[in-house]
Design a protein around this motif. Structure first.
Motif, PDB file in Angstrom:
ATOM      1  N   CYS A   1       0.827  -1.212   0.000  1.00  0.00           N
ATOM      2  CA  CYS A   1       0.000   0.000   0.000  1.00  0.00           C
ATOM      3  C   CYS A   1       0.862   1.262   0.000  1.00  0.00           C
ATOM      4  O   CYS A   1       0.454   2.298  -0.538  1.00  0.00           O
ATOM      5  CB  CYS A   1      -0.945  -0.001   1.195  1.00  0.00           C
ATOM      6  SG  CYS A   1      -2.208  -1.283   1.064  1.00  0.00           S
ATOM      7  N   PHE A   2       2.057   1.182   0.578  1.00  0.00           N
ATOM      8  CA  PHE A   2       2.958   2.325   0.529  1.00  0.00           C
ATOM      9  C   PHE A   2       3.440   2.582  -0.896  1.00  0.00           C
ATOM     10  O   PHE A   2       3.707   3.731  -1.277  1.00  0.00           O
ATOM     11  CB  PHE A   2       4.154   2.124   1.474  1.00  0.00           C
ATOM     12  CG  PHE A   2       3.812   2.333   2.914  1.00  0.00           C
ATOM     13  CD1 PHE A   2       3.526   3.601   3.396  1.00  0.00           C
ATOM     14  CD2 PHE A   2       3.762   1.258   3.788  1.00  0.00           C
ATOM     15  CE1 PHE A   2       3.215   3.799   4.720  1.00  0.00           C
ATOM     16  CE2 PHE A   2       3.446   1.444   5.111  1.00  0.00           C
ATOM     17  CZ  PHE A   2       3.165   2.721   5.592  1.00  0.00           C
TER      18      PHE A   2
ATOM     19  N   PHE B   1       1.544   2.259  -3.470  1.00  0.00           N
ATOM     20  CA  PHE B   1       0.460   3.048  -4.060  1.00  0.00           C
ATOM     21  C   PHE B   1       0.644   4.528  -3.715  1.00  0.00           C
ATOM     22  O   PHE B   1       0.477   5.402  -4.560  1.00  0.00           O
ATOM     23  CB  PHE B   1      -0.913   2.589  -3.551  1.00  0.00           C
ATOM     24  CG  PHE B   1      -1.497   1.441  -4.310  1.00  0.00           C
ATOM     25  CD1 PHE B   1      -1.776   1.535  -5.669  1.00  0.00           C
ATOM     26  CD2 PHE B   1      -1.799   0.263  -3.666  1.00  0.00           C
ATOM     27  CE1 PHE B   1      -2.324   0.485  -6.360  1.00  0.00           C
ATOM     28  CE2 PHE B   1      -2.351  -0.799  -4.348  1.00  0.00           C
ATOM     29  CZ  PHE B   1      -2.611  -0.689  -5.697  1.00  0.00           C
ATOM     30  N   MET B   2       0.980   4.803  -2.444  1.00  0.00           N
ATOM     31  CA  MET B   2       1.131   6.192  -2.009  1.00  0.00           C
ATOM     32  C   MET B   2       2.316   6.861  -2.681  1.00  0.00           C
ATOM     33  O   MET B   2       2.324   8.077  -2.887  1.00  0.00           O
ATOM     34  CB  MET B   2       1.279   6.260  -0.487  1.00  0.00           C
ATOM     35  CG  MET B   2       0.013   5.871   0.224  1.00  0.00           C
ATOM     36  SD  MET B   2      -0.056   6.224   1.983  1.00  0.00           S
ATOM     37  CE  MET B   2       1.432   5.609   2.628  1.00  0.00           C
ATOM     38  N   LEU B   3       3.324   6.093  -3.025  1.00  0.00           N
ATOM     39  CA  LEU B   3       4.508   6.648  -3.673  1.00  0.00           C
ATOM     40  C   LEU B   3       4.355   6.737  -5.193  1.00  0.00           C
ATOM     41  O   LEU B   3       5.268   7.183  -5.890  1.00  0.00           O
ATOM     42  CB  LEU B   3       5.741   5.816  -3.323  1.00  0.00           C
ATOM     43  CG  LEU B   3       6.121   5.803  -1.836  1.00  0.00           C
ATOM     44  CD1 LEU B   3       7.249   4.825  -1.593  1.00  0.00           C
ATOM     45  CD2 LEU B   3       6.506   7.203  -1.391  1.00  0.00           C
ATOM     46  N   GLY B   4       3.214   6.289  -5.719  1.00  0.00           N
ATOM     47  CA  GLY B   4       2.946   6.408  -7.149  1.00  0.00           C
ATOM     48  C   GLY B   4       3.435   5.238  -7.971  1.00  0.00           C
ATOM     49  O   GLY B   4       3.463   5.307  -9.198  1.00  0.00           O
ATOM     50  N   ASN B   5       3.811   4.147  -7.349  1.00  0.00           N
ATOM     51  CA  ASN B   5       4.302   2.975  -8.082  1.00  0.00           C
ATOM     52  C   ASN B   5       3.232   1.882  -8.023  1.00  0.00           C
ATOM     53  O   ASN B   5       3.385   0.880  -7.351  1.00  0.00           O
ATOM     54  CB  ASN B   5       5.623   2.508  -7.452  1.00  0.00           C
ATOM     55  CG  ASN B   5       6.396   1.586  -8.353  1.00  0.00           C
ATOM     56  OD1 ASN B   5       5.893   1.156  -9.384  1.00  0.00           O
ATOM     57  ND2 ASN B   5       7.623   1.285  -7.960  1.00  0.00           N
ATOM     58  N   SER B   6       2.150   2.094  -8.764  1.00  0.00           N
ATOM     59  CA  SER B   6       1.001   1.181  -8.651  1.00  0.00           C
ATOM     60  C   SER B   6       1.277  -0.193  -9.268  1.00  0.00           C
ATOM     61  O   SER B   6       0.721  -1.201  -8.811  1.00  0.00           O
ATOM     62  CB  SER B   6      -0.248   1.802  -9.284  1.00  0.00           C
ATOM     63  OG  SER B   6      -0.046   2.010 -10.663  1.00  0.00           O
TER      64      SER B   6
ATOM     65  N   ALA C   1       2.962  -2.189  -6.662  1.00  0.00           N
ATOM     66  CA  ALA C   1       2.011  -2.437  -5.578  1.00  0.00           C
ATOM     67  C   ALA C   1       1.097  -3.608  -5.932  1.00  0.00           C
ATOM     68  O   ALA C   1       0.891  -4.522  -5.118  1.00  0.00           O
ATOM     69  CB  ALA C   1       1.197  -1.186  -5.289  1.00  0.00           C
TER      70      ALA C   1
END
Length: 140
Positions: free
Chosen positions: A98-99, A101-106, A109
């Motif tokens: 999930c981190f 996702f927050m960093l923009g690396n979906s 993730a």
């Protein structure tokens, strides 16, 4: 008490202790052993089977069954530990994903969540798979 003299080798080997023990209990053990053995030798077996009823089993077959039985259950504690730890480990990995996702690396993730979920499911199903393999081995 009388002083005894002996070499260091005799003392370290401890043979002086064993000789006294055998001398003290030797005659009693012999009497008890013969008093038990004679009736057992002369007695007729209560449940004697005939040679037709007996199934000959060689040592190789017996050892094979014993070895397979031992090997079938040797990994049970390891599998139990893996099954117990799979949920907490998968949870930590998914939270870590999930981190991403927050960093923009979906992409990373989703791949991490997929791998963690698949690993969790496979570990939970592994006892069932091992039981199936064991039963197939017993059938052969």
């Amino acid at each position: 008490m009388r002083a005894q003299s002996m070499s260091i080798r005799e003392f370290m080997a401890g043979d002086y202790k064993k000789e006294k023990k055998h001398k003290r209990y030797g005659s009693i053990a012999r009497r008890v052993g013969t008093s038990i053995a004679i009736p057992m030798i002369l007695a007729k077996p209560a449940f004697a089977s005939t040679t037709l009823d007996a199934v000959p089993v060689t040592a190789k077959e017996w050892m094979g069954e014993q070895t397979l039985s031992a090997l079938a259950h040797v990994l049970d504690p390891v599998v139990d530990i893996l099954v117990a730890l799979s949920f907490p480990v998968a949870s930590v990995i998914i939270v870590g994903a999930c981190f991403f996702f927050m960093l923009g690396n979906s992409e990373r993730a989703w791949s991490t969540i997929t791998n963690a979920s698949l690993g969790y499911v496979l570990i939970q199903v592994s006892p069932l798979i091992l039981n199936v393999l064991k039963q197939v081995g017993n059938a052969v």
